[in-house]
Design a protein around this motif. Structure first.
Motif, short mmCIF file in Angstrom:
data_model
loop_
_atom_site.label_atom_id
_atom_site.label_comp_id
_atom_site.label_asym_id
_atom_site.label_seq_id
_atom_site.Cartn_x
_atom_site.Cartn_y
_atom_site.Cartn_z
N GLU A 49 0.83 -1.20 0.00
CA GLU A 49 0.00 0.00 0.00
C GLU A 49 0.87 1.26 0.00
O GLU A 49 0.62 2.20 -0.78
N LEU A 50 1.88 1.27 0.88
CA LEU A 50 2.76 2.43 0.92
C LEU A 50 3.54 2.57 -0.38
O LEU A 50 3.71 3.69 -0.90
N ALA A 51 4.00 1.45 -0.92
CA ALA A 51 4.74 1.50 -2.18
C ALA A 51 3.88 2.08 -3.30
O ALA A 51 4.34 2.89 -4.10
N ALA A 52 2.60 1.68 -3.33
CA ALA A 52 1.70 2.20 -4.37
C ALA A 52 1.45 3.69 -4.19
O ALA A 52 1.41 4.45 -5.17
N LEU A 53 1.29 4.12 -2.94
CA LEU A 53 1.07 5.54 -2.68
C LEU A 53 2.27 6.38 -3.08
O LEU A 53 2.12 7.54 -3.50
N CYS A 54 3.46 5.80 -2.95
CA CYS A 54 4.69 6.55 -3.25
C CYS A 54 5.13 6.41 -4.70
O CYS A 54 6.02 7.14 -5.15
N GLY A 55 4.57 5.43 -5.40
CA GLY A 55 5.01 5.19 -6.77
C GLY A 55 6.37 4.53 -6.83
O GLY A 55 7.16 4.78 -7.75
N ILE A 56 6.68 3.68 -5.83
CA ILE A 56 7.94 2.97 -5.80
C ILE A 56 7.66 1.48 -5.74
O ILE A 56 6.52 1.05 -5.48
N SER A 57 8.68 0.65 -5.95
CA SER A 57 8.47 -0.80 -5.94
C SER A 57 8.43 -1.34 -4.52
O SER A 57 9.07 -0.79 -3.61
N VAL A 58 7.67 -2.41 -4.33
CA VAL A 58 7.60 -3.06 -3.02
C VAL A 58 8.98 -3.61 -2.63
O VAL A 58 9.37 -3.55 -1.46
N THR A 59 9.71 -4.12 -3.62
CA THR A 59 11.04 -4.68 -3.34
C THR A 59 11.97 -3.62 -2.80
O THR A 59 12.68 -3.84 -1.80
N TRP A 60 11.97 -2.44 -3.44
CA TRP A 60 12.85 -1.37 -2.98
C TRP A 60 12.47 -0.93 -1.58
O TRP A 60 13.34 -0.71 -0.73
N LEU A 61 11.17 -0.81 -1.29
CA LEU A 61 10.72 -0.41 0.04
C LEU A 61 11.11 -1.46 1.08
O LEU A 61 11.53 -1.13 2.18
N THR A 62 11.00 -2.73 0.70
CA THR A 62 11.39 -3.82 1.61
C THR A 62 12.87 -3.75 1.94
O THR A 62 13.27 -3.86 3.11
N TRP A 63 13.69 -3.55 0.92
CA TRP A 63 15.13 -3.43 1.15
C TRP A 63 15.45 -2.23 2.04
O TRP A 63 16.32 -2.30 2.91
N LEU A 64 14.75 -1.15 1.80
CA LEU A 64 14.97 0.05 2.59
C LEU A 64 14.65 -0.21 4.06
O LEU A 64 15.42 0.15 4.96
N GLU A 65 13.51 -0.87 4.33
CA GLU A 65 13.12 -1.16 5.71
C GLU A 65 14.06 -2.18 6.36
O GLU A 65 14.22 -2.18 7.58
N GLN A 66 14.66 -3.03 5.55
CA GLN A 66 15.59 -4.03 6.09
C GLN A 66 16.96 -3.42 6.39
O GLN A 66 17.82 -4.10 6.95
N GLY A 67 17.14 -2.15 6.05
CA GLY A 67 18.40 -1.49 6.33
C GLY A 67 19.51 -1.82 5.36
O GLY A 67 20.69 -1.66 5.66
N ARG A 68 19.12 -2.26 4.15
CA ARG A 68 20.15 -2.54 3.15
C ARG A 68 20.73 -1.22 2.62
O ARG A 68 20.11 -0.17 2.71
N ALA A 69 21.92 -1.32 2.06
CA ALA A 69 22.61 -0.13 1.56
C ALA A 69 22.09 0.24 0.18
O ALA A 69 22.80 0.20 -0.82
N VAL A 70 20.81 0.61 0.15
CA VAL A 70 20.20 1.01 -1.12
C VAL A 70 20.19 2.53 -1.21
O VAL A 70 20.26 3.24 -0.21
N HIS A 71 20.08 3.02 -2.44
CA HIS A 71 20.11 4.46 -2.70
C HIS A 71 18.72 5.04 -2.47
O HIS A 71 17.76 4.66 -3.13
N ALA A 72 18.62 5.96 -1.52
CA ALA A 72 17.35 6.65 -1.26
C ALA A 72 17.48 8.07 -1.81
O ALA A 72 18.11 8.93 -1.21
N SER A 73 16.92 8.30 -2.98
CA SER A 73 17.04 9.61 -3.62
C SER A 73 16.16 10.63 -2.91
O SER A 73 15.23 10.29 -2.18
N THR A 74 16.47 11.89 -3.15
CA THR A 74 15.68 12.97 -2.56
C THR A 74 14.24 12.88 -3.01
O THR A 74 13.31 13.06 -2.21
#
Length: 271
Positions: A49-74
């Motif tokens: 739901e949050l991914a859809a509201l933001c227009g981002i992928s669920v996978t990227w959001l999952t990685w972000l919440e898991q604390g992976r070293a992913v790029h979080a753009s402005t």
């Protein structure tokens, strides 16, 4: 064949992930116009739901919440903040943890402290100025009268610190009416002010020392709550004046939001 090692995740990545997950799980779906809040087994938004509201992928959001070293753009952070309808404190903390400038905030252009020192002295109510560490950079006569055990405020050799005072000075529990509620609020406000500084060596050392000295602070810090220092009704059990009711107002300068002036408006405190 040379292989590039994947970027290592840091404490800051983990903290950002924990914070985003906490925001998602504490946001009621019906607050964002989504159905089914009362019929869910777990509170908050689902990742999809949050991914859809933001227009981002669920996978990227999952990685972000898991604390992976992913790029979080402005732009992605702006989408997250807007989708979750974050207030100023939570939005500021999100960008701080991600190490990105918030496009809606202007950077400071020059040192405001000399001006704040003069402003504090001119005020006819208890007033003091705090830096990002909540060190009291200035305190007028009325503030020193109210917080008598601050000593001489900015005139002493070692400037007092408000968060230290609340948790390490036993007299604070006598002065502050409903100390527990005040302490909870102050830690949330202090965390919002520190932002990502708390994850840098100096910030980690500050928090660690205070956590070692105060179990109450350590417990509240682990809750990861943030709040703006916006002010409101404050009450004090002053040893001489008795019960004092004040209205706290906090002003931040447009040029340097890290410095703030706190005023406690009350006519019973006289020079």
């Amino acid at each position: 064949m040379n292989q590039t090692a994947p970027p290592k995740r840091t404490t800051q990545h983990l903290e950002l992930g924990h914070f985003i997950r906490q925001l998602r799980e504490s946001t009621r779906p019906d607050a964002l116009g989504l159905p089914g809040s009362d019929r869910r087994r777990t509170p908050g938004l689902r990742r999809e739901e949050l991914a859809a509201l933001c227009g981002i992928s669920v996978t990227w959001l999952t990685w972000l919440e898991q604390g992976r070293a992913v790029h979080a753009s402005t732009s992605a952070l702006v989408q997250l903040a807007d989708a979750l309808r974050l207030d100023h404190a939570n939005r500021h903390y999100l960008f701080e943890l991600a190490g990105r400038p918030d496009p809606d905030v202007r950077p400071p252009e020059f040192d405001q402290l000399p001006r704040l020192l003069r402003v504090v002295d001119e005020m006819n109510c208890p007033a003091y100025a705090l830096d990002v560490w909540w060190t009291i950079r200035a305190a007028n006569k009325r503030a020193r009268q109210l917080f008598s055990n601050w000593g001489q405020g900015s005139r002493s050799k070692v400037a007092p610190n408000l968060i230290h005072y609340v948790f390490l000075n036993p007299l604070a529990k006598q002065l502050l009416v409903d100390w527990k509620a005040s302490a909870e609020r102050l830690v949330a406000e202090f965390r919002a002010d520190l932002g990502a500084i708390a994850l840098q060596p100096e910030g980690e050392a500050f928090v660690h020392r205070l956590s070692q000295q105060s179990a109450e602070f350590a417990t509240l810090w682990k809750r990861q709550q943030v709040a703006d220092r916006t002010g409101g009704a404050r009450s004090f059990n002053h040893p001489v004046k008795g019960l004092v009711h004040c209205e706290q107002v906090t002003l931040r300068t447009a040029m340097d939001p890290s410095l703030k002036v706190v005023m406690l408006m009350d006519s019973t405190l006289t020079p």
